[in-house]
Design an enzyme around this catalytic site. Sequence first.
Site, PDB file in Angstrom:
ATOM      1  CG  ASP A  14      -1.811   1.181   1.295  1.00  0.00           C
ATOM      2  OD1 ASP A  14      -2.477   1.450   0.294  1.00  0.00           O
ATOM      3  OD2 ASP A  14      -1.831   1.854   2.347  1.00  0.00           O
ATOM      4  CG  ASP A  23       0.684   2.529   7.378  1.00  0.00           C
ATOM      5  OD1 ASP A  23      -0.193   2.511   6.485  1.00  0.00           O
ATOM      6  OD2 ASP A  23       1.332   3.544   7.670  1.00  0.00           O
ATOM      7  CG  ASP A  39      -3.616  -0.531   4.868  1.00  0.00           C
ATOM      8  OD1 ASP A  39      -4.236  -0.271   3.819  1.00  0.00           O
ATOM      9  OD2 ASP A  39      -2.642   0.121   5.270  1.00  0.00           O
TER      10      ASP A  39
END
Length: 725
Positions: free
Chosen positions: A422, A620, A624
């Site tokens: 991500d 994080d 997520d």
Amino acid sequence: MTATVDEDKAGSVRFEVAGMSCASCALRIERILSKQPGVVEASVNFAGAEARVVFDPVQVNTEALEQAVHKIGYEINAVAEEGERETVTERYAEEARIQRRNVIGAGIFTIPVAVLAMGGIDTSWSRILQWLLATPVLFVFGWQFHRTAVLRARSFDANMDTLVSLGTVAAYLFSVWSFFRGDELYFETAAIIITFILLGRFFEAVAKGRASGAISRLLELGAKEARVLRDDVEMMIPIDQVGRGDLLVVKPGEKVPVDGEITEGRSSVDESMLTGESVPVDHVPGDAVFGATINQQGRLEVRATRVGGETALAQIVRMVEDAQASKAPVQRLADRVARVFVPIVIGIAVGTFTVWMLIGSELPAAFTAAVAVLIIACPCALGLATPIGIMVGSGRGAEIGVFFKRAETFEKSRQVDVVVFDKTGTLTEGLMSLSDVVTDEDEARFLYLTASVEAASSHPIGKAVALGAEERDIELGHVGDFENFAGMGVRGTVDGVEVLVGKPKLAADAGLVIPERYEEAMERLENEAKTTFLAGWEGEVRGVIAVADTLKPSAISAVTELKKIGIEVVMLTGDNRRTAEAIAAEVGIDRVVAEVLPQDKVLEVQRLQAEGLVVAFVGDGVNDAPALTQADLGVAIGTGTDVAIEAGDVVLMSGDPALVVRAMHLARRTFRTIIENLFWAFFYNIAAIPLAALGLLNPMIAAGAMAFSSVSVVANSLRLRRFNA
């Protein structure tokens, strides 16, 4: 003793286990615990000498569990509260001290027996002296083997001690019979076997103590006392007396006692115990600090926010313990073999003796071959192969800021085909800044309206825009009727003007006219790897704002290293495609999934899995968590949210992308070590037992080989302590 179940883990308790000598012992205890009414799950770790039980406190208590295990000849004791318990390392140190005394005592008697037997001194006094010297070796220093064998027999069970006891007692009794017949004696064989095995257990305890040292080292990091400020007076108190909300004083060079928030002072703090990074981190009032980190410079006043078992250090210890207590799938084969190993070996020994006698061999030759079979067999190495590898691998991970939450993670890492990052906060710093403003309006008024709406958002981009306006000395206004469109933009009313800030689709859906010049400006800025948004009101887009993020220093090298080990790298982002591809090109990523809404991240992971790929996801944030859970291997950045950390299989205590590579290397190296351990454990028994049955192994040599087979498995695992990839 009866333990109070932790409130945070109601119905879960950890036991120290005494009396295990091989993997079959652990399996026996596990089966007994699992059969108790109210027990949901039981797991026994031979290498860690502990058991973990999840149970219904209404149906069973810890005392009942302890009694059930005691009946089959083992002892379990519920572990005390955090910080007060005896560590695995301390237990192995005590075991090493006991075995050292036994080895020395046995050696004092065994050496003269061996000299008399092998020196050709065959007189009446020599034969009597051999008998007298061998007796204390077997029944004093080697009593632990016979005691355990008897206890196992009472519950119709057998383990490695059964094999040792049968072999040595048989040699002893055969020698007594031979003494009266005037035949060859085997007292030295029995004594040397006991001494060699005791020596092996001493070395094994020392090696296992080194392997389990990670938790001890973590516990030693914590402060023992805290300097608390009460009524403007500083006083030192024991760490267990610190309560949430206490105001603590941390002077230069001192450890931060517990987790807290700085209320006064500025300093650099050494957080290497937490993140593995040696560079101190600058902190100011409002920043969080963690227990066991070291204040480097100025005086700090810290308000305690988490104490005792709530601190980051306590949670880290718990994660390491959980990983070491769990079982990897690859261990199932070893468990199945260990369950039937001892009965099979006893059967082979009996068969060996019978065959030798049937083919007309002399009794001493048949007896020697049967004893060698009993002694050479070693289920210990099988039992240690997996857990000792996990113990050392997870311990080394803790030292470099990588925490594996489950043993199966090591096996999963070998299968990973693709790592999905991500973008924000993982590959990039996640610290957005306002970089460009393109508008035909008065820039100050444009920013006033735009930034006022963005300031009402908690998104990093909104904060970046608001901060950029304030840095330009623009005082923001009050926002009414605020509305957030996840992954798309925001809308609100400022001074009676309804302002919309977001992606082109949001603007189009709202009926705003988008002038071509702003579309061109967006394309230009996005090609520069900047994230752009439109801002408009009164039916028309009035301008473009752009924010920029920067790549983390190690992002490029991390992607390169992952590619080298055959792992594809994918970047997932909510950014528009042009910006995403510009960043991906810079970092070296070929596959980009852009314009993904937060709630759709999990769908993208599923799409990759549908292609037959084994996916690791690195993230994080709160949004997520679903993707971390869906991925075959979830890697959570410890600097992120507690939700993300809870969802991950691996937790990284630093946002450095290079740590992802180190985690993958360590996990794969650990799994390879486990496979090596299992190979040698199986190969040793497959090769050694036939040699013994054929009479090609002297029982004394067999004892030495058996004793050091377990040591070799532990020593191979200890190489992981030097891991530094």
